[in-house]
Design an enzyme around this catalytic site. Structure first.
Site, short mmCIF file in Angstrom:
data_model
loop_
_atom_site.label_atom_id
_atom_site.label_comp_id
_atom_site.label_asym_id
_atom_site.label_seq_id
_atom_site.Cartn_x
_atom_site.Cartn_y
_atom_site.Cartn_z
N ARG A 73 0.85 -1.20 0.00
CA ARG A 73 0.00 0.00 0.00
C ARG A 73 0.88 1.24 0.00
NH1 ARG A 73 -3.44 2.76 4.79
NH2 ARG A 73 -4.32 4.42 3.52
N HIS A 118 -3.18 11.05 1.35
CA HIS A 118 -2.72 10.68 2.69
C HIS A 118 -2.14 11.92 3.37
CE1 HIS A 118 -1.39 7.04 5.20
NE2 HIS A 118 -1.10 8.12 5.92
N GLU A 163 -7.88 8.20 6.54
CA GLU A 163 -8.18 8.75 7.86
C GLU A 163 -8.72 10.18 7.83
OE1 GLU A 163 -5.04 6.01 10.40
OE2 GLU A 163 -4.74 8.18 10.35
N ASN A 305 -8.09 1.18 9.63
CA ASN A 305 -6.82 1.44 10.30
C ASN A 305 -7.06 1.35 11.80
OD1 ASN A 305 -5.98 2.04 7.72
ND2 ASN A 305 -5.44 4.17 8.14
N TYR A 307 -5.21 0.75 15.74
CA TYR A 307 -3.98 0.72 16.52
C TYR A 307 -4.18 0.35 17.98
CZ TYR A 307 -1.35 2.70 12.64
OH TYR A 307 -0.75 2.90 11.41
N GLU A 373 -4.05 -0.53 8.04
CA GLU A 373 -2.93 -0.13 8.90
C GLU A 373 -3.10 -0.78 10.26
OE1 GLU A 373 -1.98 4.02 9.44
OE2 GLU A 373 -2.34 4.49 7.33
#
Length: 456
Positions: A73, A118, A163, A305, A307, A373
């Site tokens: 990506r 991005h 995002e 994404n 985390y 991600e």
């Protein structure tokens, strides 16, 4: 077992790795401007050179091959391709660079997943209002069409915007990301709205003009933590967790996957705060126009994404100024039993992603999911034998997994002080030497085992 055709990937972003910030006709982006202002980024770091992938792409390709990735990506720099942000001026050197990257990946049997945006808006468009301007949506659509036309014969997996939550809140509410605006309670909602409009226009353009021949898939990458009430038996804590999830995942997932509009819990919370603080002039959360392309259904898969996770309780809802914190009235709490990775916000909560994936399945009509991600940070002294960052197999029903990131890179406001890479990059070395971490070696073993199992 992972399904047949599972995508094993790693992710990067143009500003974070490329460098060459003004090479070969590239225009300035908002991150170029932001980083060149004093006091914006840790240690006055910037992405002028970063990993120097603009000149060292062949090294990156070696890293990709060493891991055995099936997918990679990357993002395109809008201002490298279109220096003033419009198709009136195309930078052919930029086109050549990305053509080489895409072609090289395909020769190595690596499938590119390409992100159009991005975080790096051309500065020329910021000067005209940026994402706060309604006209930016059609400009993004023109840029997207240019990219579909130029690269879509080979690229079959597209992300329009990465995002939007981060772009909106950190860039326009908190001011800690480019363009560094602090306009609490208003700008972030407008920016998020224009990003959704831009995404929808681009998806419809692809669907009608390019999909019949190119047969690709398009989505946007939505970031979200998993959140749950600090005290599950307390109704106020349950409600706070629901609000926070609505203001993060729901803000962008509901319009695209669920209802075509923002979560009602989000709008009612914003409007209630407006009334309490005497704000007039209509809702601060914009509404979608029936005269524009519909946003509902504009994703061919769910790009997530993820985390970390949080416990949540009520908090912040009684402030005296308009801001997102008071709107959502939800305070995030770290469970002390969760280990913390290199940065304070990143608690390691492996079951959080499972819970979030189940939530997406149940509320978003069971879409195909790519985890676009997921990563674990390292700061301080270098540890090549980074055992805590080694990837553990988690058998979830998704189409692919992209580790963040292929390389240690420029991590936005943290500069190069935070390391997420599967490969270490020595930023003190003019050659930007790459060295594989143990986590990268373990990831490569997982991929190789998968490939071996599939070939039996």
């Amino acid at each position: 077992m992972f399904p047949c055709g599972f995508a094993w990937g790693a992710a990067t972003a143009a500003y974070q790795i490329e460098g060459g910030w003004e090479a070969d006709g590239k225009g300035a982006s908002i991150w170029d401007t932001f980083c060149h202002e004093k006091g914006r980024v840790f240690g006055e770091h910037n992405g002028d050179i970063a990993c120097n992938s603009y000149e060292l792409w062949d090294r990156d390709l070696e890293c990709i091959q060493q891991l055995g990735l099936t997918h990679y990506r990357l993002s395109l720099s809008w201002s490298r391709l279109l220096p003033d942000g419009t198709t009136e001026h195309v930078n052919q050197k930029g086109v050549q660079y990305y053509n080489k990257v895409i072609d090289d990946l395909l020769v190595c049997n690596v499938t590119p997943m390409v992100t159009l945006y991005h975080f790096d808006l051309p500065q020329a468009l910021q000067d005209k209002g940026g994402w706060k301007s309604a006209s930016v949506a059609s400009l993004f659509d023109s840029y997207a069409r240019f990219c579909f036309q130029t690269f879509g014969d080979r690229v079959k997996l597209w992300i329009t915007i990465n995002e939007p939550y981060v772009c909106a809140k950190l860039g326009h509410e908190d001011g800690i990301h480019a363009p560094g605006l602090k306009e609490p309670g208003t700008a972030a909602y407008l920016v998020g709205h224009n990003m959704l409009r831009a995404h929808a226009m681009a998806w419809h353009s692809y669907d009608s003009l390019y999909r019949p021949k190119q047969k690709g898939a398009v989505s946007l990458a939505i970031n979200s933590d998993w959140v749950e009430p600090l005290h599950p038996g307390c109704p106020d804590h349950v409600a706070a967790a629901e609000r926070l999830l609505a203001f993060s995942l729901g803000w962008f997932a509901w319009p695209v996957f669920v209802t075509g509009d923002y979560p009602e819990i989000m709008r009612s919370a914003i409007d209630a705060q407006s009334e309490r603080l005497g704000h007039s002039g209509g809702s601060r959360l914009p509404s979608f126009s029936e005269d524009e392309p519909q946003v509902l259904g504009t994703a061919d898969f769910f790009a997530l994404n993820y985390y970390t996770s949080r416990k949540v309780k009520p908090g912040g809802g009684h402030g005296r100024t308009l801001c997102m914190k008071s709107d959502r009235d939800a305070e995030e709490v770290l469970d002390p039993s969760w280990p913390i990775s290199g940065v304070s916000w990143l608690a390691v909560v492996p079951d959080g992603i499972r819970k979030l994936l189940n939530y997406i399945k149940d509320t978003c009509n069971n879409p195909a999911v790519y985890i676009t991600e997921n990563g674990f940070a390292q700061v301080g002294p270098l540890q090549i034998e980074d055992e805590r960052r080694s990837v553990g197999e988690d058998k979830v029903n998704v189409r692919g997994y992209f580790a963040w990131s292929l390389l240690d890179n420029f991590e936005w406001a943290d500069g190069t002080s935070v390391r997420f890479g599967l490969f270490h990059v020595d930023f003190s070395d003019t050659q930007r030497r790459r060295t594989v971490y143990r986590s990268g070696q373990e990831y490569a073993k997982m991929i190789q085992k998968y490939k071996s199992d599939q070939s039996r």
